[in-house]
Write a protein that holds these residues in place. Sequence first.
Motif, short mmCIF file in Angstrom:
data_model
loop_
_atom_site.label_atom_id
_atom_site.label_comp_id
_atom_site.label_asym_id
_atom_site.label_seq_id
_atom_site.Cartn_x
_atom_site.Cartn_y
_atom_site.Cartn_z
N ARG A 406 0.83 -1.21 0.00
CA ARG A 406 0.00 0.00 0.00
C ARG A 406 0.86 1.26 0.00
NH1 ARG A 406 -3.07 -2.98 3.85
NH2 ARG A 406 -2.01 -1.85 5.54
N ASN A 407 1.97 1.24 0.69
CA ASN A 407 2.81 2.43 0.80
C ASN A 407 4.00 2.42 -0.15
OD1 ASN A 407 1.81 3.88 3.51
ND2 ASN A 407 1.74 1.67 3.84
N ASP A 408 4.37 1.27 -0.67
CA ASP A 408 5.47 1.14 -1.62
C ASP A 408 5.02 0.21 -2.74
OD1 ASP A 408 7.97 1.24 -2.80
OD2 ASP A 408 8.80 -0.35 -1.53
N PRO A 409 4.18 0.71 -3.64
CA PRO A 409 3.59 -0.19 -4.65
C PRO A 409 4.63 -0.86 -5.54
CG PRO A 409 2.44 1.93 -4.57
CD PRO A 409 3.68 2.09 -3.76
N LEU A 410 5.72 -0.18 -5.85
CA LEU A 410 6.74 -0.75 -6.74
C LEU A 410 7.76 -1.58 -6.00
CD1 LEU A 410 7.38 2.34 -9.05
CD2 LEU A 410 5.80 0.43 -9.41
N GLY A 411 7.71 -1.60 -4.68
CA GLY A 411 8.65 -2.40 -3.90
C GLY A 411 10.08 -1.90 -3.99
N MET A 412 10.26 -0.59 -4.14
CA MET A 412 11.61 -0.05 -4.30
C MET A 412 12.33 0.11 -2.97
SD MET A 412 11.75 0.16 -7.53
CE MET A 412 13.30 1.02 -7.67
N ARG A 413 11.61 0.22 -1.88
CA ARG A 413 12.25 0.43 -0.58
C ARG A 413 11.82 -0.62 0.44
NH1 ARG A 413 8.68 3.60 2.74
NH2 ARG A 413 6.85 4.37 1.57
N THR A 414 11.48 -1.80 -0.02
CA THR A 414 11.03 -2.87 0.87
C THR A 414 11.99 -4.05 0.77
OG1 THR A 414 8.73 -2.20 0.60
CG2 THR A 414 9.14 -4.39 1.49
N ILE A 415 12.40 -4.55 1.92
CA ILE A 415 13.21 -5.76 2.00
C ILE A 415 12.36 -6.84 2.66
CG2 ILE A 415 15.31 -6.80 2.93
CD1 ILE A 415 16.55 -4.05 3.03
N GLY A 416 12.22 -7.97 1.99
CA GLY A 416 11.47 -9.08 2.55
C GLY A 416 12.38 -10.01 3.35
N VAL A 417 11.93 -10.37 4.53
CA VAL A 417 12.68 -11.28 5.39
C VAL A 417 11.79 -12.49 5.67
CG1 VAL A 417 13.84 -11.59 7.60
CG2 VAL A 417 13.99 -9.40 6.42
N ILE A 418 12.24 -13.66 5.26
CA ILE A 418 11.52 -14.90 5.49
C ILE A 418 12.16 -15.59 6.69
CG2 ILE A 418 10.70 -17.04 4.49
CD1 ILE A 418 9.68 -14.53 3.10
N THR A 419 11.44 -15.67 7.79
CA THR A 419 11.93 -16.30 9.00
C THR A 419 11.47 -17.76 9.06
OG1 THR A 419 10.00 -15.58 10.26
CG2 THR A 419 11.89 -14.08 10.20
N LYS A 420 12.07 -18.48 9.99
CA LYS A 420 11.72 -19.89 10.21
C LYS A 420 11.86 -20.72 8.94
CE LYS A 420 8.34 -18.35 13.66
NZ LYS A 420 6.94 -18.40 14.13
N MET A 432 10.50 -19.56 -2.23
CA MET A 432 9.93 -18.35 -1.62
C MET A 432 10.90 -17.18 -1.70
SD MET A 432 8.09 -19.93 1.77
CE MET A 432 7.48 -18.33 2.26
N LEU A 433 12.20 -17.47 -1.62
CA LEU A 433 13.19 -16.40 -1.65
C LEU A 433 13.44 -15.88 -3.05
CD1 LEU A 433 15.81 -17.87 0.85
CD2 LEU A 433 14.11 -16.10 1.29
N THR A 434 13.07 -16.65 -4.07
CA THR A 434 13.35 -16.25 -5.45
C THR A 434 12.09 -16.04 -6.28
OG1 THR A 434 13.56 -18.58 -6.08
CG2 THR A 434 15.58 -17.42 -5.44
N GLN A 435 10.91 -16.18 -5.69
CA GLN A 435 9.67 -16.09 -6.46
C GLN A 435 9.44 -14.66 -6.93
OE1 GLN A 435 6.89 -14.33 -5.09
NE2 GLN A 435 8.10 -13.73 -3.28
N VAL A 483 20.21 -16.79 -4.36
CA VAL A 483 19.50 -17.01 -3.10
C VAL A 483 20.27 -16.30 -1.99
CG1 VAL A 483 18.68 -18.71 -1.45
CG2 VAL A 483 18.54 -19.19 -3.90
N GLN A 484 19.55 -15.46 -1.24
CA GLN A 484 20.16 -14.71 -0.15
C GLN A 484 19.66 -15.26 1.18
OE1 GLN A 484 20.42 -10.28 -0.91
NE2 GLN A 484 18.75 -10.78 -2.33
N VAL A 485 20.57 -15.72 2.00
CA VAL A 485 20.19 -16.29 3.30
C VAL A 485 21.22 -15.84 4.34
CG1 VAL A 485 18.99 -18.33 2.39
CG2 VAL A 485 21.46 -18.40 2.73
N GLY A 486 20.81 -15.91 5.59
CA GLY A 486 21.71 -15.64 6.69
C GLY A 486 21.52 -14.26 7.30
#
Length: 999
Positions: A406-420, A432-435, A483-486
């Motif tokens: 809603r606040n960053d429609p293009l995803g230019m300033r969002t970092i996704g973190v997948i836990t567990k 999930m990390l590369t989709q 793939v980015q992990v860690g």
Amino acid sequence: MPTAFVARAGYRALGQRLGSGSSGVLGSGLAGRRFLAAATMRYYVPGGPLLNKIASGRLVMGLLSSVGHILRVSLRLPVMLLTSAIASLAYVEYKLSQLNAPGWVTGALESARGWLEGVRDSEWLRTASSDAADDDAERARAVDRALGMRGGAGGSARGAGDQPPDSGGAPAPKGGYYTGPLDDSHDGKDDSSSSGSRGRRHTPGAADENALMDLTKRLLEIQTILKSVAPSDGEGRHRDALQLPSIVVIGSQSSGKSSVLEAIVGQEFLPKGSNMVTRRPIELTLVNTPDAGDGYGEFPQLGLDRIRDFGRIQRTLYDLNMSVPEAECVSDKPIELRIYSPHVPDLRLVDLPGYIQVVNRNQPPVLRQRIRDLCETYLGQPNIILAVCAADVDLANSEALKASRRNDPLGMRTIGVITKVDMAEPAEAAHMLTQNDYPLDLGYIGVVCRPVREKARPGSSREVVLSEAQYFERHPEFQQAHVQVGVGTLRRKLVRVLEGSMRQSLSSLVDAVRAELEETRYQIKVQYNDERVSPESYMAESLDVLKQRFKAFQQQFGKPQLRAEVQRWLESQVMNVCAELYWSDPAVRDLSNHVTRSRAAGLWADIRAGISRGAAAATSVVTELLAPNTAKEQQGPRLGRTADAEGGDSSARNGQPAAAGGASATGEWTESDDARWGHQLDRASALLTKSGVGRWTTQMVVDLLTSSVRAMVDAEPFTHHSEMRTAVLNFSSAILRSKYHSTVDQVENTIKPFKYEVEIEPHEWAKAQRRAAALVDNEIRLCRQALLKVRAAAPRKRLQHAVQFVRSAEKRGVDPVAAQAELARRGAGQPAVPAEAGSAAPEAEPAAQREDEDELGHVQFSPRLLQQAQYTLAIQDRLAVLQLRRKALASGACATQANKHLCPEIFLSVVAEKLAYNAVLFINYELLQDFFFQFPRELDANLYYGKTLQQTRDFASQNPRVSRQLQLVERRQRLELVMARLRDLVQQQQHSTASGPRD
């Protein structure tokens, strides 16, 4: 086999001892790490005896190399000793200069210090020490890569000339956490080369990495300063423009958001609980501090500094969150926390309350909406969004991704973190990390943040505990380049993204700070004319204002003014004594007539009295004939007083004997009259001198000083400082109380002779005669003013009739109010009060009733009007007496003190003057001068000396105008500081761009 195992254990223990830093034997971590690598080589190289011999040979080579390194390191010892000697000589030279030592001594010390500096800065010594240091750093990096250890100071990504390690890990946090090595090799998106091969990854140079971290640290310092700058207006319209981007952490409850933050910090510090415990935003600032030991935290809002117990930090955060009432659910007031540690990067994060997935009794729908509104406040700003999602939850249902979209429609300033990530299959987690279903320009990073239990090998029942790095290394799905992990990858990603966002906002921030600085300077110039002010100067000026007022009062209130005040008070007491003993006595008319009457005057006075009595009798007869129902004016005495303004003999007019102590019925003055008035004069003198003059005059002066001090502190600027006002009144009252009793005793002792005998000089009597006449004239003026005021408050006709009614009632010896009530009862036709036994017959009642009605009339008056009429008659009687006394004081009989018993006003005025003169001598010496001496000193001791800087600031902030001015001045100073630092950063960026590598 056991022997080899023991040998390996001993070698490893010795290596740890040798590499224990400053407390170890070698004093350097390199030798220990080298020894540890050589001693444990067999652990990494399995095989037969031949390989063991090779390992033993490597052990010998490692030991020899360590000895050589120790010799090279020892070359730095002379540099340390020379530096210590130079510092000691400089300190001794400084102390001797303070003691005014001879010049040849300081000159010799300066020459010795210069020689030592020359030796220390010699080319061969600097070259040897620098070579040893470079060799130490290079070998340390090699050993760290071999063992998989962290590089740099405490594992920080920021190192002095070091390249980022290929792998590293956060330190093992307290509370059961363990974070494995943070491997750069997993960050395939950012660090891989164009070919995608792991072996050819591009790693930034040490200079670029150092510049990157330095820029981030300096920008965070600037942001901390800007956070303390208050908005220029009440709405804070420039607030957002003066803020640099932060990293906003959002996620649903139980998504692992707190675990991610604690893994980044390396400590367990966030509050835990069964219900929602994060009710306020936590603004977390991480500062990389190499010399901070294990790290510490600070709460600037609470004034809590250097909290090294992270359990206490956790409890404090819990208490601050729980302070939000249940009715409010959440609060938008942030909690500011700063953590200083060598194990953290320079970051600024904001931890927000977690989104609610399912509402229940403890988490109602209103709480869900308030959390969304709170998060939207931070997400709407140009901050970096860290959207935390759990791997066991479908990304389509992620509240964090929905809010970021809603606040960053293009995803230019969002970092996704997948836990567990360990809770999903490795292939599914890697997908999930590369989709690309929910693409983010900054990508997704997978983390575990906790130990993982897995089977040792497929089909085996034995489990092993793996760290995050070991888990990712074990599964090839996570070894792919894209793939980015860690957690290590996440930390480096956050540093780079935050630095890039801050770099982009640098130019706009410079413009905003410049505009705000110009506006602040304009406000200071327009509102305060560039007046310089500080809390210390304001306090000093306020005290100077009070001292100037006190000095002006001291100059205006000296001994003459004190004597005038005391004499004025004693003269008022003289008037009170005269009113009590003389003016209320009916015989004072005879006394006045005796003083003013001569033989001829007495004859003419008798003639005038006779004519007046005849005229009054004729008038009475005519009035009775013409108006039989109208009350007649009474010239006789009223309640023991006379209202005869003409000075006639009231006893003769009323046909009654003269009052006791007055003139005889024949009008002649006898010796008994002289004795009686002489005794009355002694009573008046005793009433004046023995009524505690010392106590009353001293108390009068104390009250005068207290009221003057109160008037000083009731004016500006002390109207804003209630505490200072109270302190001034308290210590001034303490000074006066300390001198009160001694002053009273001294005054009473000095006036004691006047209680028995008063000697009067002729000039004193003449002066007192004029003063007594003036006092009586003042009393006459006051009576006339009171009479005019009463007459103006009531209708004139009604007041005249009420006065006549009161005179008639007093003539008959009855109470006017009771008489009025009786007339009202009779006018209403009510039966009369039953007669007592032995009274007149009932048939006689009508005749008495008619006689009363003829005498008093039928007019009814209100009680208030009757009181005004009585007050009017009292004033008229007093005015008549005062006029008689004024004539007596002006007569020749009062010109000499031989007739002092006939002129008590003059005699009491003489006594009052003598009492005032002697009382002032001791009041001035015992009380006034001591008060003038101690007050300024107590003012400095209580209100100036010993005040802390915070107390001074609190004092200045109590004045709204000064507080606003100080805020503007402080705002200008901070903006100027920020502007200077921003200029340096811009110049540094321009210089680095101009001197960068060219193709």
